[in-house]
Design a protein around this motif. Structure first.
Motif, PDB file in Angstrom:
ATOM      1  N   GLU A   2       0.827  -1.203   0.000  1.00 17.06           N
ATOM      2  CA  GLU A   2       0.000   0.000   0.000  1.00 17.06           C
ATOM      3  C   GLU A   2       0.862   1.254   0.000  1.00 17.06           C
ATOM      4  N   GLY A  19     -10.022   4.648   1.370  1.00 13.49           N
ATOM      5  CA  GLY A  19      -8.770   3.902   1.436  1.00 13.49           C
ATOM      6  C   GLY A  19      -8.800   2.731   0.475  1.00 13.49           C
ATOM      7  N   TYR A  20      -8.142   1.627   0.854  1.00 14.44           N
ATOM      8  CA  TYR A  20      -8.021   0.473  -0.030  1.00 14.44           C
ATOM      9  C   TYR A  20      -9.134  -0.540   0.237  1.00 14.44           C
ATOM     10  N   HIS A  21      -9.754  -1.011  -0.835  1.00 13.86           N
ATOM     11  CA  HIS A  21     -10.762  -2.070  -0.771  1.00 13.86           C
ATOM     12  C   HIS A  21     -10.383  -3.096  -1.830  1.00 13.86           C
ATOM     13  N   TYR A  36      -8.848   2.117  -4.755  1.00 19.51           N
ATOM     14  CA  TYR A  36      -8.495   3.075  -3.713  1.00 19.51           C
ATOM     15  C   TYR A  36      -9.434   4.259  -3.867  1.00 19.51           C
ATOM     16  N   THR A  37     -10.090   4.655  -2.765  1.00 20.35           N
ATOM     17  CA  THR A  37     -11.008   5.776  -2.786  1.00 20.35           C
ATOM     18  C   THR A  37     -10.539   6.843  -1.804  1.00 20.35           C
ATOM     19  N   ASP A  45       0.785   4.179  -2.686  1.00 17.44           N
ATOM     20  CA  ASP A  45       0.670   5.580  -2.290  1.00 17.44           C
ATOM     21  C   ASP A  45       1.658   6.444  -3.070  1.00 17.44           C
ATOM     22  N   ARG A  64       0.491   6.633  -6.742  1.00 18.34           N
ATOM     23  CA  ARG A  64      -0.680   7.475  -6.983  1.00 18.34           C
ATOM     24  C   ARG A  64      -0.376   8.945  -6.759  1.00 18.34           C
ATOM     25  N   ILE A 120      -7.005  -0.969  -9.009  1.00 22.39           N
ATOM     26  CA  ILE A 120      -5.708  -1.546  -8.634  1.00 22.39           C
ATOM     27  C   ILE A 120      -5.713  -3.047  -8.869  1.00 22.39           C
TER      28      ILE A 120
END
Length: 213
Positions: free
Chosen positions: A96, A172-174, A160-161, A100, A103, A113
Motif C-alpha cells: 500500500e 482507502g483500499y478495498h 483506492y477511494t 501511495d 498514486r 488496482i
C-alpha cells in the motif's frame, strides 16, 4: 477516459439493503474488472478478465455462470492500467505504501488496482449468506471466518477511494483476492508477496446507479 460504474451507493448496503435489482449480466456490460457482493451477502464478488467469481466463507471460489443473479453492491471498470511497478518481499502495508507513492503522480481520484504475483501467504475473509431480518453490516463482517492460503499465485483486485469521495466507496483500499486457478479467494485482510507487479489506473468518470435503475 477511464470509466467507473458504482451499482448502488455504499450507504445502501450499510443500511441493511442487501438485495438489489442489477443482474450480473449488466455488470459485465460496464467493465471487465471489479468487486462487490451478491444478494443476501452470498459471498464476495471478484470480476477479473470479464468473468465473475464468487468467493465463499470456506475460502473457496467458483465461476458464476448464471448471470441472472443480482447484486446490491458492486464496482466495475474497464481496466486499462496506466502505470506499473514490480514489488518483492513486501507485506500488505508495504504494498500500500508503494501504491501511495505511485498514486502521488496521478490526480487525486479513485484508482483501480491490480496486484498479481506469487505470495508467501494471503489471508482473506468472506461471509456466510445472510437472510431477513438482516443484521447490521458490522455484525455480518464480525462473523466472517478467515482463511489463510500459503505459497500461492493470484491477484488482488480492487480500488483506492480518497476520503473526500467516501460516499462512493470504502475510503482507502478495498481489495479482494482470487488465486491464479480461480479456486479460492475472498476479501483481502493481509498478505506477504514474494514477487509481483502492481498496476494502477486513474478513474476519470464515476457513474452511480441507484436502486431501481
Amino acid at each position: 477516459m477511464s470509466n467507473y460504474t458504482q451499482f448502488y451507493s455504499l450507504h445502501t448496503i450499510k443500511n441493511r439493503q442487501f438485495r438489489g435489482t442489477v443482474e450480473l449480466a449488466e455488470l459485465v456490460l460496464h467493465g471487465d474488472f471489479g468487486i462487490g457482493t451478491f444478494n443476501d451477502i452470498d459471498g464476495e464478488l471478484v470480476a477479473v478478465g470479464g468473468k465473475i467469481y464468487r468467493t465463499q466463507a470456506d475460502g473457496s471460489a467458483e465461476l458464476v455462470s448464471d448471470l441472472s443473479e443480482k447484486t446490491p453492491y458492486a464496482i466495475m471498470t474497464e481496466f486499462e492500467p496506466e502505470i506499473e511497478k514490480t514489488v518483492s518481499r513486501a507485506a500488505l502495508s508495504d504494498i500500500e505504501s508503494t501504491i501511495d507513492a505511485m498514486r502521488s503522480t496521478l490526480s487525486e481520484s479513485i484508482l483501480s488496482i491490480e496486484v498479481s504475483g506469487r505470495f508467501r501467504w494471503v489471508r482473506t475473509r468472506a461471509p456466510h449468506p445472510s437472510y431477513p431480518p438482516y443484521k447490521d453490516l458490522a455484525e455480518i463482517i464480525a462473523d466472517q471466518p478467515s482463511t489463510t492460503f500459503n505459497d500461492i499465485e493470484g491477484n488482488f483486485v480492487g480500488f483506492y477511494t480518497p476520503e473526500f469521495l467516501s460516499a462512493l466507496g470504502v475510503p482507502g483500499y478495498h481489495l479482494h483476492f482470487i488465486d491464479a486457478d480461480r479456486r479460492c479467494g475472498g476479501h483481502l485482510q493481509d498478505a506477504y508477496i514474494e514477487d509481483g507487479v502492481i498496476r494502477i489506473q486513474c478513474v476519470d468518470e464515476v457513474k452511480v446507479v441507484k436502486p431501481g435503475g
